[in-house]
Write a protein that holds these residues in place. Structure first.
Motif, PDB file in Angstrom:
ATOM      1  N   LEU A 132      72.157  26.420  76.947  1.00 51.57           N
ATOM      2  CA  LEU A 132      71.905  25.063  76.339  1.00 51.57           C
ATOM      3  C   LEU A 132      73.304  24.599  75.691  1.00 51.57           C
ATOM      4  O   LEU A 132      73.938  25.193  74.658  1.00 51.57           O
ATOM      5  N   VAL A 133      73.782  23.680  76.424  1.00 52.99           N
ATOM      6  CA  VAL A 133      75.274  23.427  76.059  1.00 52.99           C
ATOM      7  C   VAL A 133      75.565  21.829  75.891  1.00 52.99           C
ATOM      8  O   VAL A 133      75.505  21.027  76.927  1.00 52.99           O
ATOM      9  N   SER A 134      75.677  21.479  74.612  1.00 49.22           N
ATOM     10  CA  SER A 134      75.714  19.897  74.416  1.00 49.22           C
ATOM     11  C   SER A 134      76.757  19.609  73.234  1.00 49.22           C
ATOM     12  O   SER A 134      77.635  20.633  73.190  1.00 49.22           O
ATOM     13  N   GLY A 135      76.909  18.592  72.804  1.00 46.00           N
ATOM     14  CA  GLY A 135      77.769  18.246  71.737  1.00 46.00           C
ATOM     15  C   GLY A 135      77.545  18.738  70.293  1.00 46.00           C
ATOM     16  O   GLY A 135      78.290  18.993  69.617  1.00 46.00           O
ATOM     17  N   GLY A 136      76.301  19.089  70.052  1.00 43.75           N
ATOM     18  CA  GLY A 136      76.142  19.513  69.048  1.00 43.75           C
ATOM     19  C   GLY A 136      75.570  21.234  69.004  1.00 43.75           C
ATOM     20  O   GLY A 136      75.582  21.897  67.839  1.00 43.75           O
ATOM     21  N   HIS A 137      75.342  21.782  70.149  1.00 40.32           N
ATOM     22  CA  HIS A 137      74.774  22.891  70.210  1.00 40.32           C
ATOM     23  C   HIS A 137      75.448  23.853  71.412  1.00 40.32           C
ATOM     24  O   HIS A 137      75.773  23.294  72.529  1.00 40.32           O
ATOM     25  N   ALA A 159      80.610  23.248  68.851  1.00 35.03           N
ATOM     26  CA  ALA A 159      80.079  23.363  70.127  1.00 35.03           C
ATOM     27  C   ALA A 159      81.035  23.266  71.286  1.00 35.03           C
ATOM     28  O   ALA A 159      82.067  22.484  71.182  1.00 35.03           O
ATOM     29  N   CYS A 160      80.588  23.693  72.554  1.00 34.23           N
ATOM     30  CA  CYS A 160      81.402  23.315  73.886  1.00 34.23           C
ATOM     31  C   CYS A 160      81.537  21.798  73.832  1.00 34.23           C
ATOM     32  O   CYS A 160      82.913  21.614  73.890  1.00 34.23           O
ATOM     33  N   GLY A 161      80.727  21.049  73.835  1.00 37.62           N
ATOM     34  CA  GLY A 161      80.836  19.771  74.104  1.00 37.62           C
ATOM     35  C   GLY A 161      81.702  19.111  73.181  1.00 37.62           C
ATOM     36  O   GLY A 161      82.378  18.294  73.146  1.00 37.62           O
ATOM     37  N   GLU A 162      81.691  19.372  71.799  1.00 40.94           N
ATOM     38  CA  GLU A 162      82.382  18.964  70.867  1.00 40.94           C
ATOM     39  C   GLU A 162      84.000  19.294  71.011  1.00 40.94           C
ATOM     40  O   GLU A 162      84.635  18.646  70.687  1.00 40.94           O
ATOM     41  N   ALA A 163      84.112  20.597  71.585  1.00 34.52           N
ATOM     42  CA  ALA A 163      85.387  20.933  71.751  1.00 34.52           C
ATOM     43  C   ALA A 163      86.053  19.974  72.845  1.00 34.52           C
ATOM     44  O   ALA A 163      87.215  19.375  72.815  1.00 34.52           O
ATOM     45  N   PHE A 164      85.354  19.779  73.927  1.00 35.69           N
ATOM     46  CA  PHE A 164      85.776  18.788  75.015  1.00 35.69           C
ATOM     47  C   PHE A 164      86.047  17.402  74.223  1.00 35.69           C
ATOM     48  O   PHE A 164      86.798  16.753  74.553  1.00 35.69           O
TER      49      PHE A 164
END
Ligand code: KG4
Ligand code: ZN
Length: 325
Positions: A132-137, A159-164
């Motif tokens: 599960l890869v989102s902006g928060g998780h 989170a991965c999306g947050e890094a993007f």
């Protein structure tokens, strides 16, 4: 059974109708107003939900010619998310369920993401893995069945999306960062910069070191290079961010012996991630594009699965910003 789904946990206002497990319609309004702030402003997000929710439901009912009286149940996200945003969808759903005297079911947004690939695809028989890869998780989960989850690993910081999103803002691209980084990366050399692949112990993730590494590299560049090298920075960052997901996923597969993987959340839209997944000898599924980012189809879909098991929620159910699986 016709279910109305409502999603308002962050900056997407979503409504959907699902009949006997088949999606009839799904509408998402992405609040672009946050672009100029480089991130979601909660107060603005909740006001946008107020402005959009009722008109979206009305136009959806009109377009499908389904009268309000044909709706049998309402499913709405009750967490995790921004409290002021969750309250809007949740209270709207409770009010309508009370007025129409139909069941209401509160849905965990994370659990809904896990099942989102199965809105259109046949569902895996548990147990299976979920990335599960989102902006928060950013989580690796072993799914033993509906409501039965084992958290195998999660991010220790960003989170991965947050890094993007953060890297996109740093190098002057837009918000949300994922699609911007992805499209600039297409013209770049993914090996131009040797950012370290984050690998904390076990199955946990970490993205703050990678983000800092991009920041330090960027600070060393001249003004001219900061513009000319945007595609190379985007491609190199994307390669490393995705490599970290793949590395942990492979480890989880080795440890559990499970080869069926559901990949979900906003980052699952990333084409480079899907390319890397195709190279693995596993049975993986990811949602169709409209169901990768936040949407109400997945809320209605999980609501339907839960209602079928006899579950329903009390009208006293509280919005829970830090809800976990
Ligand atoms: O699932 P989602 O809509 O919201 C949360 O529950 O967080 O995910 C949004 C995140 C954002 O951080 C966005 O930058 C990222 O998903 N995202 C992507 C892509 N599309 C969206 N990341 C990488 N590549 C993409 N194509
Ligand atoms: Zn989400």
């Amino acid at each position: 059974m016709t279910i109305l789904g409502i999603e308002t946990s962050c900056d997407e206002t979503g409504v959907a109708l699902l009949k006997d497990g088949t999606l009839l319609t799904n509408k998402v309004y992405s609040q672009e107003v946050h672009t100029k702030f480089g991130g979601v402003v909660p107060e603005i997000a909740s006001r946008e939900h107020i402005r959009k929710l009722l008109p979206m439901i009305n136009s959806m009912l009109e377009e499908t010619t389904i009268p309000l009286s044909d709706i049998d149940a309402i499913a709405a996200t009750y967490g995790p998310g921004l409290l002021c945003c969750l309250l809007l969808g949740l209270n709207f759903a409770k009010g309508l369920s009370f007025a129409l005297d139909i069941p209401f079911i509160g849905v965990n947004h994370l659990e809904a993401h896990i099942y989102s690939p199965f809105i259109k695809e046949e569902e895996f028989t548990p147990p299976f893995l979920s990335l599960l890869v989102s902006g928060g998780h950013t989580q690796l989960i072993k799914v033993n069945g509906l409501g039965d989850y084992e958290l195998l690993g999660h991010t220790l910081d960003d989170a991965c999306g947050e890094a993007f999103d953060k890297v996109s803002k740093l190098i002057g691209l837009g918000y949300p960062g994922g699609p911007w980084i992805e499209s600039w990366a297409e013209r770049g050399d993914a090996f131009a910069f040797d950012f370290p692949v984050p690998d904390p112990e076990g199955l946990d993730f970490s993205y703050s070191g990678l983000k800092t590494s991009v920041l330090y590299t960027y600070q060393e560049l001249s003004q001219e290079e900061r513009i000319r090298l945007i595609p190379d920075i985007a491609a190199s960052f994307q390669r490393v961010a995705i490599e970290s997901l793949i590395c942990k996923l492979k480890r989880a597969i080795d440890r559990t012996g499970l080869h069926s993987v559901s990949v979900a959340g906003g980052v699952s839209a990333n084409k480079f991630l899907r390319e890397r997944l195709r190279e693995l000898d596993i049975n993986w599924v990811a949602p169709e594009e409209p169901f990768t980012t936040d949407n109400a189809a997945m809320i209605a879909f999980l609501g339907y699965k839960l209602l079928k098991t006899g579950s329903k929620s009390d009208l006293m159910l509280r919005a829970t910003p830090r809800l976990t699986l």
